[in-house]
Design a protein around this motif. Structure first.
Motif, mmCIF file in Angstrom:
data_model
loop_
_atom_site.group_PDB
_atom_site.id
_atom_site.type_symbol
_atom_site.label_atom_id
_atom_site.label_comp_id
_atom_site.label_asym_id
_atom_site.label_seq_id
_atom_site.Cartn_x
_atom_site.Cartn_y
_atom_site.Cartn_z
ATOM 1 N N LEU A 1 0.832 -1.201 0.000
ATOM 2 C CA LEU A 1 0.000 0.000 0.000
ATOM 3 C C LEU A 1 0.872 1.258 0.000
ATOM 4 N N ILE A 2 1.949 1.254 0.756
ATOM 5 C CA ILE A 2 2.852 2.407 0.798
ATOM 6 C C ILE A 2 3.456 2.657 -0.576
ATOM 7 N N LEU A 3 3.853 1.604 -1.261
ATOM 8 C CA LEU A 3 4.499 1.766 -2.561
ATOM 9 C C LEU A 3 3.545 2.262 -3.647
ATOM 10 N N LYS A 4 2.235 2.226 -3.393
ATOM 11 C CA LYS A 4 1.244 2.741 -4.347
ATOM 12 C C LYS A 4 0.885 4.204 -4.099
ATOM 13 N N GLN A 5 1.312 4.770 -2.976
ATOM 14 C CA GLN A 5 0.891 6.120 -2.591
ATOM 15 C C GLN A 5 1.424 7.179 -3.547
ATOM 16 N N ARG A 6 0.588 8.188 -3.804
ATOM 17 C CA ARG A 6 0.985 9.320 -4.639
ATOM 18 C C ARG A 6 1.342 10.543 -3.796
ATOM 19 N N SER A 7 1.047 10.501 -2.516
ATOM 20 C CA SER A 7 1.343 11.613 -1.614
ATOM 21 C C SER A 7 2.491 11.216 -0.693
ATOM 22 N N ILE A 8 3.514 12.046 -0.663
ATOM 23 C CA ILE A 8 4.676 11.742 0.172
ATOM 24 C C ILE A 8 4.311 11.765 1.652
ATOM 25 N N LEU A 9 3.405 12.664 2.054
ATOM 26 C CA LEU A 9 3.017 12.737 3.463
ATOM 27 C C LEU A 9 2.251 11.493 3.902
ATOM 28 N N LYS A 10 1.342 11.011 3.051
ATOM 29 C CA LYS A 10 0.616 9.775 3.373
ATOM 30 C C LYS A 10 1.572 8.596 3.452
ATOM 31 N N ALA A 11 2.505 8.546 2.511
ATOM 32 C CA ALA A 11 3.460 7.433 2.490
ATOM 33 C C ALA A 11 4.342 7.442 3.737
ATOM 34 N N ILE A 12 4.814 8.616 4.131
ATOM 35 C CA ILE A 12 5.654 8.699 5.337
ATOM 36 C C ILE A 12 4.834 8.362 6.580
#
Length: 113
Positions: free
Chosen positions: A28-39
């Motif tokens: 799920l993290i590797l699919k994120q388009r937002s850096i804040l959501k991923a972090i």
């Protein structure tokens, strides 16, 4: 005897579920388009991992390792099936660059507390 067997089964099941959840979270993290959501997701995954390892050392035994070992191949299969073909740039930055920094901050916070 019955309680001990139940504790063993629970440790195996929790280790298995943790391995699968960890793999799904990283896909799920590797699919994120937002850096804040991923972090934020990396922080949650690493925080839960630290709690899990603290639990592992509080109740040592080979059952946890068995659960992790059984869950790892299932997690890898799920990542191959559900995970992205190529990670987004934001997801890769969060995992490879921010991930170690977040881990150091969490470990420092635990050491201080």
């Amino acid at each position: 005897m019955r309680i001990v067997m139940m504790a063993i089964v629970i440790a195996i099941v929790v280790g298995f579920i943790f391995s699968i959840a960890w793999a799904l979270a990283y896909s799920l993290i590797l699919k994120q388009r937002s850096i804040l959501k991923a972090i934020a997701l990396v922080s949650i995954v690493l925080g839960v991992s630290l709690v899990m390892y603290r639990l592992l050392y509080a109740y040592p035994g080979p059952e946890w390792i068995l659960g992790f070992a059984l869950g790892a191949p299932a997690g890898i299969k799920l990542i191959q099936k559900i995970g992205p073909e190529k990670p987004t740039d934001e997801g890769a930055i969060a995992v490879l660059l921010a991930g170690p920094l977040v881990l150091v901050l969490l470990l420092t916070a635990i050491a201080i507390l």
